[in-house]
Enzyme design. Structure first.
Site, PDB file in Angstrom:
ATOM      1  NE  ARG A 105      -2.366   1.532   3.493  1.00 39.11           N
ATOM      2  CZ  ARG A 105      -3.040   2.029   4.530  1.00 39.11           C
ATOM      3  NH1 ARG A 105      -4.359   1.998   4.529  1.00 39.11           N
ATOM      4  NH2 ARG A 105      -2.419   2.543   5.558  1.00 39.11           N
ATOM      5  CG  HIS A 118     -10.617  -8.469  -0.797  1.00 36.63           C
ATOM      6  ND1 HIS A 118     -10.021  -8.909  -1.968  1.00 36.63           N
ATOM      7  CD2 HIS A 118     -10.414  -7.121  -0.756  1.00 36.63           C
ATOM      8  CE1 HIS A 118      -9.477  -7.873  -2.591  1.00 36.63           C
ATOM      9  NE2 HIS A 118      -9.700  -6.783  -1.887  1.00 36.63           N
ATOM     10  CG  ASP A 143      -8.068  -5.959  -6.184  1.00 40.28           C
ATOM     11  OD1 ASP A 143      -8.012  -4.722  -6.201  1.00 40.28           O
ATOM     12  OD2 ASP A 143      -8.018  -6.608  -5.120  1.00 40.28           O
TER      13      ASP A 143
HETATM   14 ZN   LIG Z   1      -9.941  -3.262  -3.991  1.00 37.17          ZN
END
Ligand SMILES: [Zn+2]
Length: 463
Positions: free
Chosen positions: A85, A275, A326
């Protein structure tokens, strides 16, 4: 304009029709028959015609990170979603609206080539660096809509609400580009986009909540109460992707994420939970019977090391699910479904984990994977292309019977061959809304889109 196609093999909910005659008028299928209509010519199409797959979860811009986060350093010898991230946030700082559009169109062209005809874009990069508002509050949303229009893919745009940098924490740094002031500013964007684009046959506007970390309970309820209409409106949320997230939500809200949603929202077929990897047994049962779709992103979840969703248990309990690309590292239906099936085989140490005896439609893993992912994906996108039957939008993917992986196969095993036998070059033609977008594997804007993407990457690398 009315056209009748004579498909050599036509996917139907109950099996294959060989040949199958499909009449298309103004983008919609108006008839499906086993014999040629009495009047008018028919256009023959060789190969296997399938309903196009719905990709229920994409962040187009993350494609840029493909192949750029696959190393460690002295400072960072272990790696997971949270370190990935940081790299994603570094990228976010640098993107302009034009970059965003160029990357998205590149991704959408390749999604089409990989067998997807609809994409749900979970879109949270709304503002300029630092959070300054663009003159047009829908600037980046409209960049994605234009990328979809230019590429020809059908789009369910999911502008995403993102208000906090974690439970009880303000947004910081790059997250300022994601954050609206409050639910009202966000809902105004939704209404503006729905008003401008909602009547276009291939475009839909839905809702998304980034996560229970980024949206507080009262904000979530304000948005779903006011925004979940008309009835075909959909809402998506990231949930339970990592154990760390589950622990943070449990500490902050007093319940695990899926438990919290089951107890505090009208979780039903309008919802997609993306998810949902880490569930306890009661969450798993509650989610499977709620009607909500689970959005599985097998390759992304694998590359991020998230964990493995209990798919067999979910399917056995009647749960709905679909697939998303994704971060778009590998934009193909076959790679995604193969990863999904093989991940479960490794987890359970057995084969053909979703197949059930009874008919050729249910007993073959390839066909079973495709049909279940299609049903969940079309529910999640809120679109009108769940099958190649009368009244549905003509979104069609044609597999080439002469491609290397399909040679020697027939209708019974063709999807096993494509999805589990390694048939990457199988998609030959793609139609969306009655119009051929890809013929003979070529998208007319492919070279232009690749050049713009390369120029964008060169500029971002120099940044
Ligand atoms: Zn996502």
């Amino acid at each position: 304009m009315t056209t009748t196609y004579a498909f050599e093999h036509l996917h139907q909910p109950e099996g294959w029709l060989s040949p199958g005659y499909v009449t298309v008028e103004n983008g919609l299928i108006t008839a499906v028959e086993a014999s040629a209509p009495l009047k008018g010519a028919t256009l023959p199409v060789a190969g296997y015609a399938l309903p196009g797959m719905h990709n229920l979860h994409s962040h187009a811009f993350q494609r840029v990170l493909a192949g750029r986060t696959e190393s460690v350093t002295e400072m960072r010898t272990t790696d997971d979603l949270w370190t990935w991230r940081e790299a994603m946030y570094g990228l976010v700082e640098a993107l302009s609206p034009a970059d965003y559009q160029a990357i998205a169109e590149f991704v959408y062209v390749h999604l089409l080539k990989g067998g997807y005809t609809t994409v749900c874009e979970f879109h949270y990069l709304h503002h300029a660096p630092g959070g300054a508002r663009y003159a047009n509050p829908a600037e980046t949303s409209e960049r994605l809509l234009q990328a979809a229009i230019d590429s020809g893919i059908a789009l369910t745009l999911l502008p995403t609400l993102y208000l906090h940098g974690g439970i009880g924490r303000p947004v910081a740094g790059p997250q300022r580009r994601f954050a609206h002031e409050d639910p009202s500013e966000y809902l105004a964007l939704i209404e503006r986009l729905h008003g401008a684009y909602g009547a276009t046959p291939t475009l839909r506007i839905g809702l998304a909540l980034h996560s229970l970390r980024a949206v507080a309970p009262a904000e979530l309820l304000a948005v779903t109460t006011a925004g979940l209409q008309p009835p075909e409106r959909r809402v998506h949320i990231h949930v339970s992707e990592t154990k760390q997230e589950v622990a943070e939500v449990e500490a902050g809200l007093g319940a695990r994420p899926v438990r919290w949603l089951l107890d505090h929202t009208d979780l039903d077929q309008r919802w997609t939970l993306v998810h949902a990897t880490h569930l306890d047994a009661a969450e798993q049962r509650g989610l499977a019977t709620s009607g909500a779709v689970v959005g599985l992103c097998p390759l992304t979840e694998a590359t991020l090391g998230d964990g493995v969703f209990p798919l067999v248990e979910h399917q056995t309990a009647g749960g709905a699910w679909g697939i998303g690309s994704d971060s778009n590292y590998a934009p193909g239906v076959a790679e995604e479904l193969r990863m999904l099936e093989c991940g479960q085989r490794l987890r359970l140490a057995r084969r053909n984990i979703l197949a059930v005896p009874g008919s050729a439609v249910t007993a073959h893993s390839g066909r079973r994977l495709y049909d279940l992912a299609l049903a969940g994906g079309s529910q999640a996108s809120g679109g009108l292309s769940a099958s190649l039957t009368k009244g549905q939008r003509a979104d069609i993917v044609v597999l080439d019977a002469l491609s290397p992986g399909l040679l020697g196969h027939g209708p019974t095993t063709v999807l096993d061959a494509w999805l589990l036998g390694g048939g990457e070059q199988a998609v030959r033609d793609v139609m969306v809304n009655g119009r051929w977008i890809i013929r003979d594997r070529l998208h007319p804007r492919e070279a232009l889109v690749a050049r713009r993407y390369a120029e964008t990457l060169a500029r971002l690398s120099a940044h």
